[in-house]
Design a protein around this motif. Structure first.
Motif, PDB file in Angstrom:
ATOM      1  N   TYR A 101       0.860  -1.305   0.079  1.00 30.33           N
ATOM      2  CA  TYR A 101       0.239   0.090   0.552  1.00 30.33           C
ATOM      3  C   TYR A 101       0.763   1.088   0.160  1.00 30.33           C
ATOM      4  CZ  TYR A 101      -3.714  -2.700   0.995  1.00 30.33           C
ATOM      5  OH  TYR A 101      -4.080  -4.120   0.736  1.00 30.33           O
ATOM      6  N   SER A 141       1.957   4.850   0.805  1.00 33.11           N
ATOM      7  CA  SER A 141       1.509   5.584   2.618  1.00 33.11           C
ATOM      8  C   SER A 141       2.325   6.842   1.713  1.00 33.11           C
ATOM      9  CB  SER A 141       2.644   4.840   4.244  1.00 33.11           C
ATOM     10  OG  SER A 141       2.269   5.848   4.946  1.00 33.11           O
ATOM     11  N   THR A 142       1.307   8.353   2.503  1.00 37.99           N
ATOM     12  CA  THR A 142       1.930   9.575   1.978  1.00 37.99           C
ATOM     13  C   THR A 142       0.950  10.266   3.752  1.00 37.99           C
ATOM     14  OG1 THR A 142       2.527  11.683   0.816  1.00 37.99           O
ATOM     15  CG2 THR A 142       0.405  10.317   0.121  1.00 37.99           C
ATOM     16  N   ALA A 143       1.838  11.578   4.119  1.00 42.22           N
ATOM     17  CA  ALA A 143       0.984  12.031   4.767  1.00 42.22           C
ATOM     18  C   ALA A 143       0.139  13.021   3.736  1.00 42.22           C
ATOM     19  CB  ALA A 143       1.091  13.165   5.499  1.00 42.22           C
ATOM     20  N   LYS A 163      -3.213  15.507   1.077  1.00 42.04           N
ATOM     21  CA  LYS A 163      -3.868  15.466   1.147  1.00 42.04           C
ATOM     22  C   LYS A 163      -4.540  15.906  -0.017  1.00 42.04           C
ATOM     23  CE  LYS A 163      -5.162  13.715   5.700  1.00 42.04           C
ATOM     24  NZ  LYS A 163      -4.688  12.138   5.810  1.00 42.04           N
ATOM     25  N   GLY A 169       6.535   9.394  -0.157  1.00 42.44           N
ATOM     26  CA  GLY A 169       6.115   8.677   0.435  1.00 42.44           C
ATOM     27  C   GLY A 169       6.538   7.856   0.757  1.00 42.44           C
ATOM     28  N   ASP A 229      -3.225   8.390  -0.277  1.00 43.52           N
ATOM     29  CA  ASP A 229      -2.693   7.014   0.642  1.00 43.52           C
ATOM     30  C   ASP A 229      -3.463   5.668   0.582  1.00 43.52           C
ATOM     31  OD1 ASP A 229      -1.448   7.098   3.311  1.00 43.52           O
ATOM     32  OD2 ASP A 229      -2.966   7.014   4.613  1.00 43.52           O
ATOM     33  N   LYS A 230      -3.017   4.917   1.179  1.00 38.56           N
ATOM     34  CA  LYS A 230      -3.382   3.846   1.447  1.00 38.56           C
ATOM     35  C   LYS A 230      -4.102   3.515  -0.494  1.00 38.56           C
ATOM     36  CE  LYS A 230      -5.345   4.194   5.843  1.00 38.56           C
ATOM     37  NZ  LYS A 230      -4.851   5.223   6.555  1.00 38.56           N
TER      38      LYS A 230
END
Lengths: 130, 130
Positions: free
Chosen positions: B10, B12-14, B16, B29, B116-117
């Motif tokens: 998956y 993953s990143t902060a 938005k 990420g 993200d995800k």
């Protein structure tokens, strides 16, 4: 979570000997796309390069033995994600092909490294404005 | 014939706000890969570019309405296979990311255009000997 895909069409080529990469292939053939997607083929033009995602339908089921494999042109084993091996956790192939013509639901291409009858999953433009 | 895929990991990143293409993204990420594939990550190196195939897990189900769509930077509708629209017959995305580091089963990358995800389906080297 599993993801289900359905081929959008199939490769057609008379070639029996397929190069191991599009980068060294001059093989011609066709991508025969299901007619339900005909309208989606609009704007694909001769001379253009396209990404073609396909299903390695002849690959053996992936096992841990394939996590590191020796590519034909290397002298040692490498991690599968650093190779274009057809034996991958998700057996998706990626080729860059040149469009030489489009007629109805058939895209004529050059640079094939897929076998006849290979299921096609997606087509994307290689160059595109952003 | 349907083809079943299972994510190998998956994103993953902060971040938005995600750019609409890796070609204009500086977002950093990670790709967190299932540890069962750890050995397959051997040879992925910082500085390298990788193809990342992923699943557009937030996309609506494909219908004929998506066969021709207007990309944000175009002034007209185009065939879906001439766009990078996330609404595709098989919702597979393709990005070219830069590896900035690898630690265990985590690949740190730059150029993210995935949320993200986002489930990852495959990683391939962009440059490779043939």
């Amino acid at each position: 979570m599993n993801v289900e895909m359905k081929p959008i069409g199939y490769v057609s080529t008379a070639a029996k000997e397929i190069p191991r990469s599009w980068t060294i292939s001059q093989i011609k053939g066709s991508l025969i796309i299901d007619k339900i997607y005909l309208e989606g083929l609009t704007d694909i033009e001769p001379g253009q390069q396209i990404y073609v995602l396909f299903y390695f339908h002849k690959s053996k089921k992936f096992t841990n033995d394939f996590l590191r494999i020796k590519p034909p042109v290397r002298d040692r084993k490498m991690g599968v994600f650093s190779t274009h091996s057809p034996f991958r956790p998700n057996p998706i192939g990626l080729s860059v092909l040149e469009v030489i013509g489009v007629g109805g639901n058939v895209i004529h291409v050059k640079g094939l490294d897929m076998l006849d009858k290979t299921p096609i999953l997606d087509i994307k433009p290689k160059e595109h404005p952003v």
